[in-house]
Design a protein around this motif. Sequence first.
Motif, short mmCIF file in Angstrom:
data_model
loop_
_atom_site.label_atom_id
_atom_site.label_comp_id
_atom_site.label_asym_id
_atom_site.label_seq_id
_atom_site.Cartn_x
_atom_site.Cartn_y
_atom_site.Cartn_z
N ASP A 126 40.88 50.57 -12.15
CA ASP A 126 41.22 51.97 -11.89
C ASP A 126 41.13 52.83 -13.15
OD1 ASP A 126 41.55 51.35 -9.28
OD2 ASP A 126 43.68 51.85 -9.16
N PHE A 127 41.51 52.24 -14.27
CA PHE A 127 41.41 52.95 -15.55
C PHE A 127 39.96 53.42 -15.78
CE2 PHE A 127 40.19 52.35 -20.10
CZ PHE A 127 40.85 53.44 -20.62
N VAL A 128 39.01 52.52 -15.56
CA VAL A 128 37.60 52.88 -15.75
C VAL A 128 37.12 53.85 -14.68
CG1 VAL A 128 35.23 51.98 -15.76
CG2 VAL A 128 37.04 50.71 -16.95
N LYS A 181 35.68 57.46 -16.25
CA LYS A 181 34.41 58.01 -15.73
C LYS A 181 34.54 59.44 -15.23
CE LYS A 181 32.03 53.70 -14.41
NZ LYS A 181 31.48 52.97 -13.24
N PRO A 182 35.57 59.76 -14.41
CA PRO A 182 35.70 61.16 -13.97
C PRO A 182 35.95 62.15 -15.11
CG PRO A 182 37.08 59.72 -12.63
CD PRO A 182 36.57 58.90 -13.77
N THR A 183 36.67 61.72 -16.14
CA THR A 183 36.94 62.61 -17.29
C THR A 183 35.63 62.99 -17.98
OG1 THR A 183 39.09 61.57 -17.66
CG2 THR A 183 38.23 62.89 -19.45
N TYR A 184 34.83 61.98 -18.28
CA TYR A 184 33.57 62.24 -18.98
C TYR A 184 32.55 62.97 -18.09
CZ TYR A 184 34.96 59.55 -23.11
OH TYR A 184 35.59 59.11 -24.25
N GLY A 195 47.61 56.51 -14.20
CA GLY A 195 46.49 56.35 -13.28
C GLY A 195 45.87 57.65 -12.84
N ALA A 196 44.56 57.78 -13.06
CA ALA A 196 43.75 58.89 -12.51
C ALA A 196 44.02 60.24 -13.16
CB ALA A 196 43.91 58.99 -11.00
N LEU A 197 43.08 61.14 -12.91
CA LEU A 197 43.15 62.50 -13.46
C LEU A 197 44.05 63.39 -12.63
CD1 LEU A 197 39.49 63.48 -14.38
CD2 LEU A 197 41.39 62.95 -15.87
N THR A 198 44.42 62.90 -11.45
CA THR A 198 45.16 63.75 -10.53
C THR A 198 46.66 63.69 -10.80
OG1 THR A 198 45.04 61.85 -9.05
CG2 THR A 198 43.51 63.66 -8.64
N VAL A 199 47.07 62.80 -11.69
CA VAL A 199 48.50 62.65 -11.95
C VAL A 199 48.97 63.75 -12.89
CG1 VAL A 199 50.29 61.19 -12.97
CG2 VAL A 199 48.50 60.16 -11.58
N PRO A 217 53.97 57.71 -11.47
CA PRO A 217 52.67 57.05 -11.63
C PRO A 217 52.13 56.51 -10.30
CG PRO A 217 54.43 55.60 -12.36
CD PRO A 217 55.08 56.89 -11.98
N LEU A 218 50.82 56.27 -10.25
CA LEU A 218 50.23 55.62 -9.08
C LEU A 218 50.58 54.12 -9.12
CD1 LEU A 218 46.67 57.27 -9.11
CD2 LEU A 218 48.70 57.98 -7.84
N ALA A 219 50.61 53.51 -7.94
CA ALA A 219 51.08 52.12 -7.82
C ALA A 219 50.30 51.14 -8.69
CB ALA A 219 51.02 51.69 -6.35
N ASN A 220 48.98 51.30 -8.77
CA ASN A 220 48.15 50.34 -9.53
C ASN A 220 48.03 50.66 -11.00
OD1 ASN A 220 47.53 48.43 -7.67
ND2 ASN A 220 45.55 49.29 -7.09
N SER A 221 48.60 51.78 -11.43
CA SER A 221 48.49 52.16 -12.84
C SER A 221 49.33 51.21 -13.70
CB SER A 221 48.99 53.59 -13.03
OG SER A 221 50.39 53.64 -12.81
N LEU A 222 49.11 51.28 -15.00
CA LEU A 222 49.85 50.41 -15.91
C LEU A 222 51.36 50.60 -15.75
CD1 LEU A 222 48.76 49.76 -19.56
CD2 LEU A 222 51.16 49.83 -18.95
N ILE A 223 51.80 51.84 -15.76
CA ILE A 223 53.25 52.09 -15.62
C ILE A 223 53.70 51.76 -14.19
CG2 ILE A 223 55.10 53.83 -15.77
CD1 ILE A 223 54.01 52.96 -18.51
#
Length: 383
Positions: free
Chosen positions: A47-49, A54-57, A300-304, A309-315
């Motif tokens: 999810d990080f990638v 990817k969406p940031t760049y 997790g993600a740009l939408t946060v 945090p989102l469930a699958n994110s590190l935090i």
Amino acid sequence: TNMKKIINYSLIVLCAVAISATSCEPSHEKSEALTILESKFKATNTDFVEKTVKPTYRALADNDKKLVEQLSALKTDADVVKACDLWKVARQDWEWSEAFLFGPAGDYGIDPHTDTWPFDRTQFDKYMAKFHPATDESDAAIIDDAIANGQNLTGFHAVEYLIFRDGNARKLADMTADEIYFAKGAAQDLYLSSLKLVSAWGGEVSADEQKLLDEVEFESKDYGADFKNAGNAGSSYSTIVLATRQIIAGANDIIGEVRDSKIGSPATGEDVNYIESPHARNSIQDFYDNIMSCKHTLYGALTVSGTEPLANSLIGICLDVKEFEAAAENVKTNMEAALKAIANMKKPFVQNYTHQSAKDAMTALDGLEKSLNALDELIASYE
């Protein structure tokens, strides 16, 4: 058989030592816990990638392109205002990427190339007095080379200096044809740099964009695949958890830089010229967006944008692991405190860098860094 006996005996001794120390069970349990943690963090790394990097760049490249198009069509003062607005949008995308400067941004020198400050005005003034790229082809080639291969006369801060003054858009009448040429060239170079980042992380580029990359012979390994493949043969990350911890390290690198350099150098009097985005008066927004970059990678993600945090994110994962929960909550508390302290800094920074609010922001950033280090140590203890 003799050899077998020796091996069996040494195993018995090893287990006896282990039993006397703790018992053989915990180490077995720990590896089971690690296996569970790894399966969770594998999703975090993917999810990080896919959802953050990817969406940031991709957004950065798209907005850099819009900036180039706008600078190519300056006819009125309103057009310059629009260019300034687009600069701020693309600038935010860049600042949102600074929690992952590990990888191609660092390896290919793209970070210093696109984001060195302060802009070298002395050198720039010399160039403008000597060269006239808007009307002379050989001068244009010299300027193009300075933009493509230097780092003090290019990037965001070259464009910023050329289109902003004291926080406002410049009047078109005040801008020479040579300056507009320079701004456009620097913006085009930003676009090319952002395409390198999209491509290097395994993102999609169009046929036209690939042509631009081919012209400069840019090729890269797929950093995104490498990161997602952590723990497997061929990845530069020997374990899944090591890649996950790199997310924390990337965040802490930019937290330290905002505290010590971006705010700290001027605030402590070490270097009062070391002020980011002074002409656009965008410094405090830059700092805020850098910490939002950490939030995007950790939550997790740009939408946060909120506090959850989102469930699958590190935090998100760490909140769900009993041993990590308190440390993860502490990161959340410190994250909000840091963002709030930066938002409360007295604006513009270029005139208020010695204000107490700058020192308060540094203290809050210190708290955020310490809380992330504490979480990282806990995660490391599982390896």
